[in-house]
Design a protein around this motif. Sequence first.
Motif, PDB file in Angstrom:
ATOM      1  N   LEU A  86       0.918  -0.990   0.085  1.00  0.00           N
ATOM      2  CA  LEU A  86      -0.129  -0.143  -0.027  1.00  0.00           C
ATOM      3  C   LEU A  86       0.729   1.082   0.098  1.00  0.00           C
ATOM      4  O   LEU A  86       0.521   2.166  -0.712  1.00  0.00           O
ATOM      5  N   LEU A  87       1.869   1.205   0.856  1.00  0.00           N
ATOM      6  CA  LEU A  87       2.743   2.463   0.929  1.00  0.00           C
ATOM      7  C   LEU A  87       3.559   2.580  -0.409  1.00  0.00           C
ATOM      8  O   LEU A  87       3.645   3.615  -0.769  1.00  0.00           O
ATOM      9  N   ASN A  88       4.123   1.610  -1.113  1.00  0.00           N
ATOM     10  CA  ASN A  88       4.493   1.518  -2.166  1.00  0.00           C
ATOM     11  C   ASN A  88       3.873   2.295  -3.183  1.00  0.00           C
ATOM     12  O   ASN A  88       4.261   3.178  -3.995  1.00  0.00           O
ATOM     13  N   THR A  89       2.436   1.745  -3.481  1.00  0.00           N
ATOM     14  CA  THR A  89       1.370   2.313  -4.014  1.00  0.00           C
ATOM     15  C   THR A  89       1.199   4.003  -3.891  1.00  0.00           C
ATOM     16  O   THR A  89       1.435   4.660  -4.876  1.00  0.00           O
ATOM     17  N   ARG A  90       1.252   4.365  -2.861  1.00  0.00           N
ATOM     18  CA  ARG A  90       0.878   5.751  -2.417  1.00  0.00           C
ATOM     19  C   ARG A  90       2.187   6.574  -2.806  1.00  0.00           C
ATOM     20  O   ARG A  90       2.055   7.646  -3.308  1.00  0.00           O
ATOM     21  N   LEU A  91       3.291   5.906  -2.609  1.00  0.00           N
ATOM     22  CA  LEU A  91       4.566   6.911  -3.014  1.00  0.00           C
ATOM     23  C   LEU A  91       4.779   6.896  -4.581  1.00  0.00           C
ATOM     24  O   LEU A  91       5.015   8.070  -5.031  1.00  0.00           O
ATOM     25  N   GLU A  92       4.489   6.175  -5.323  1.00  0.00           N
ATOM     26  CA  GLU A  92       4.364   5.961  -6.714  1.00  0.00           C
ATOM     27  C   GLU A  92       3.420   6.947  -7.409  1.00  0.00           C
ATOM     28  O   GLU A  92       3.894   7.723  -8.225  1.00  0.00           O
ATOM     29  N   GLN A  93       2.304   7.036  -6.527  1.00  0.00           N
ATOM     30  CA  GLN A  93       1.234   8.042  -6.998  1.00  0.00           C
ATOM     31  C   GLN A  93       1.444   9.411  -6.864  1.00  0.00           C
ATOM     32  O   GLN A  93       1.135  10.229  -7.638  1.00  0.00           O
ATOM     33  N   GLN A  94       2.698   9.489  -5.949  1.00  0.00           N
ATOM     34  CA  GLN A  94       2.900  10.859  -5.625  1.00  0.00           C
ATOM     35  C   GLN A  94       4.504  11.080  -6.266  1.00  0.00           C
ATOM     36  O   GLN A  94       5.232  12.200  -6.226  1.00  0.00           O
TER      37      GLN A  94
END
Length: 176
Positions: A86-94
């Motif tokens: 989940l964190l990896n996805t959030r970071l990629e989105q930003q």
Amino acid sequence: MKLSWSHAVLNVGNLDRMLDFYINTLGFAIADRGPLAENAPEIVFLSNDPDEHHQIAMVAMRKDDAPPNTLNHLAFRIEDFADIKLLNTRLEQQAVKILPLSHGNTLSLYFNDPEGNGLEVFWDTPWHVAQPQGEVWDTSLDEEAALAWVESTFEKEPSFARSEEAGSAFVNRQQS
């Protein structure tokens, strides 16, 4: 004596931007906030753990764009593999630059906050591997595949062992 990490205080330049990142990306909540003293900068206390009043505090005291400080990084442990995904996805989105490294004993994500402070968020694997170690891991793997990759990548290391076995060896070394 076993010391456990309590908190860090960061001097920040853009408090609003930093709070947005730590709250909306990393899931921290504001525990308290207020001026350090009369006519002094505000300090904001953040926590991601209901049992800890604060794990991070921020004071808007930086006045330039110089490197944040001599700190290499702050590290946070997470309990569930799904959370690292989940964190990896959030970071990629930003569009945050991420270095996914496995140390054998962890699957880690290394990245910087908006002011350049180094952060590591990691999930413990069931193994111990002597350090330093570091291999880039594929964040698209599911938990089962990621664990299989860690095992096949690090199993030839002489120190490779189940964590509980390695812990017993550490205690025995300390007692000798």
